[in-house]
Scaffold this active site. Structure first.
Site, mmCIF file in Angstrom:
data_model
loop_
_atom_site.group_PDB
_atom_site.id
_atom_site.type_symbol
_atom_site.label_atom_id
_atom_site.label_comp_id
_atom_site.label_asym_id
_atom_site.label_seq_id
_atom_site.Cartn_x
_atom_site.Cartn_y
_atom_site.Cartn_z
ATOM 1 N N ASP A 67 1.021 -1.244 -0.018
ATOM 2 C CA ASP A 67 -0.082 -0.024 -0.074
ATOM 3 C C ASP A 67 0.909 1.541 0.083
ATOM 4 O O ASP A 67 2.085 1.382 0.190
ATOM 5 C CB ASP A 67 -0.660 0.086 1.224
ATOM 6 C CG ASP A 67 -0.234 -0.318 2.317
ATOM 7 O OD1 ASP A 67 0.927 -0.370 2.535
ATOM 8 O OD2 ASP A 67 -0.856 -0.774 3.620
ATOM 9 N N ASN A 136 -7.325 -2.616 14.042
ATOM 10 C CA ASN A 136 -8.895 -2.841 13.536
ATOM 11 C C ASN A 136 -8.912 -4.063 12.730
ATOM 12 O O ASN A 136 -10.150 -4.112 12.201
ATOM 13 C CB ASN A 136 -9.578 -1.690 13.096
ATOM 14 C CG ASN A 136 -8.999 -1.343 11.849
ATOM 15 O OD1 ASN A 136 -8.122 -1.850 11.220
ATOM 16 N ND2 ASN A 136 -9.605 -0.085 11.223
ATOM 17 N N HIS A 138 -7.283 -4.582 9.921
ATOM 18 C CA HIS A 138 -6.934 -4.375 8.399
ATOM 19 C C HIS A 138 -5.570 -5.075 8.029
ATOM 20 O O HIS A 138 -4.811 -5.235 8.919
ATOM 21 C CB HIS A 138 -6.889 -2.762 8.091
ATOM 22 C CG HIS A 138 -5.710 -1.908 8.749
ATOM 23 N ND1 HIS A 138 -5.935 -0.531 9.306
ATOM 24 C CD2 HIS A 138 -4.491 -2.229 8.565
ATOM 25 C CE1 HIS A 138 -4.767 -0.109 9.451
ATOM 26 N NE2 HIS A 138 -3.877 -1.120 9.173
ATOM 27 N N GLU A 143 -9.712 -1.848 4.782
ATOM 28 C CA GLU A 143 -10.408 -1.508 6.135
ATOM 29 C C GLU A 143 -11.542 -2.398 6.362
ATOM 30 O O GLU A 143 -12.231 -2.772 5.328
ATOM 31 C CB GLU A 143 -10.674 0.019 6.361
ATOM 32 C CG GLU A 143 -9.448 0.760 5.962
ATOM 33 C CD GLU A 143 -8.893 1.157 7.469
ATOM 34 O OE1 GLU A 143 -8.622 0.174 8.312
ATOM 35 O OE2 GLU A 143 -8.356 2.242 7.736
HETATM 36 C C1 GLP Z 1 -0.304 0.325 8.509
HETATM 37 C C2 GLP Z 1 -0.171 -0.408 7.344
HETATM 38 C C3 GLP Z 1 -0.331 -2.028 7.459
HETATM 39 C C4 GLP Z 1 0.319 -2.192 8.891
HETATM 40 C C5 GLP Z 1 -0.539 -1.520 9.813
HETATM 41 C C6 GLP Z 1 0.190 -2.200 11.492
HETATM 42 O O1 GLP Z 1 -1.792 0.768 8.660
HETATM 43 N N1 GLP Z 1 -0.643 -0.118 6.155
HETATM 44 O O2 GLP Z 1 0.103 -2.511 6.410
HETATM 45 O O3 GLP Z 1 0.075 -3.748 9.040
HETATM 46 O O4 GLP Z 1 -0.137 -0.273 9.806
HETATM 47 O O5 GLP Z 1 1.055 -1.332 11.876
HETATM 48 P P1 GLP Z 1 2.105 -1.690 13.062
HETATM 49 O O6 GLP Z 1 2.875 -2.746 12.528
HETATM 50 O O7 GLP Z 1 2.966 -0.580 13.256
HETATM 51 O O8 GLP Z 1 1.036 -1.938 14.041
#
Ligand code: GLP
Length: 241
Positions: A67, A136, A138, A143
């Site tokens: 992404d 959440n 995702h 989402e």
């Molecule tokens: C962002 C990314 C996701 C990732 C998520 C969790 O939203 N788009 O791909 O999995 O963060 O982040 P973290 O690993 O910092 O909790």
């Protein structure tokens, strides 16, 4: 679904890096699906260390990232292209021309999404997809919704995601409202999926996603149906099971 237990973040990162390095050793021209966020940083650091020791060679690897924020380009240090270069690509011998990330500054949504899906197809699909888990539920930026979106699409980020990701920005207002993300079908078609999750803050969502019903309200729950899904999580993240 396999769950691999790790003591802490460091051990989780080493175990995940072991799985990725086995993939690269067995198939040097692997297509690696890569992720951002704080969860995979330790995995990238471990892979860099093994690359420096001469144990790993990324020369033939190709990569596709999940992404990117809409509106952010390579020069923005909050963009995922910047993240990937500074946390991984600049420290290994992958050919930059073989690293792919949705183009956040392409204002033509339809064109960008079609281009990215065609690119994944042209690479022959993803061999191993690395994922983090949003608070959440995702994956990428898919989402919670009433339905799963199959291909790459532009998504309006939820308030929960903006709140979770604002720590990477100077202030909340700087967090982009939209992102491009691979879709659920792109992820589910990967040969193998590997998720890293750490910390007590994710314990509840780990339980919901992998021991609750498969529902687009918890996007990661679809991974229960994947033929080769491995979750590497630390003790704190597994504490609600
Ligand atoms: C962002 C990314 C996701 C990732 C998520 C969790 O939203 N788009 O791909 O999995 O963060 O982040 P973290 O690993 O910092 O909790």
């Amino acid at each position: 679904m396999k769950i691999i237990f790790a003591k802490d973040y460091r051990q989780m990162s080493r175990k995940a890096a072991n799985i990725i390095s086995a993939q690269v050793i067995l198939k040097p021209d692997s297509v690696l699906g890569l992720a951002t966020g704080s969860s995979p940083i330790g995995t990238y650091q471990q892979l860099i260390e093994w690359y420096r020791k001469g144990d790993l060679d990324f020369a033939q690897c190709r990569s596709v990232n999940l992404d990117e924020y809409v509106g952010l380009g390579a020069s923005s240090d909050q963009s995922y292209v910047y993240f990937m270069r500074s946390n991984f690509f600049d420290h290994i011998n992958i050919n930059p021309a073989n690293t792919h990330i949705p183009c956040g500054v392409n204002p033509n949504e339809k064109e960008e999404c079609a281009r990215y899906d065609a690119l994944i197809r042209s690479l022959g699909g993803i061999d191993l997809q690395l994922l983090g888990l949003g608070p959440n539920g995702h994956i990428g930026f898919n989402e919670p919704d009433d339905f799963f979106t199959k291909g790459t699409h532009r998504v309006h980020l939820t308030e929960a995601t903006i709140q979770a990701n604002k720590r990477f920005f100077e202030c909340e207002e700087d967090v982009p409202a939209y992102a491009y993300t691979m879709g659920i079908c792109d992820i589910m078609q990967a040969e193998r999926v590997l998720m890293v999750v750490s910390g007590a803050g994710k314990a509840g969502i780990v339980k919901e996603a992998f021991f609750g019903p498969v529902t687009p309200r918890v996007p990661a729950s679809i991974l229960q149906l994947h033929k080769d899904f491995t979750l590497v999580a630390d003790e704190a993240a597994l504490s609600a099971l």
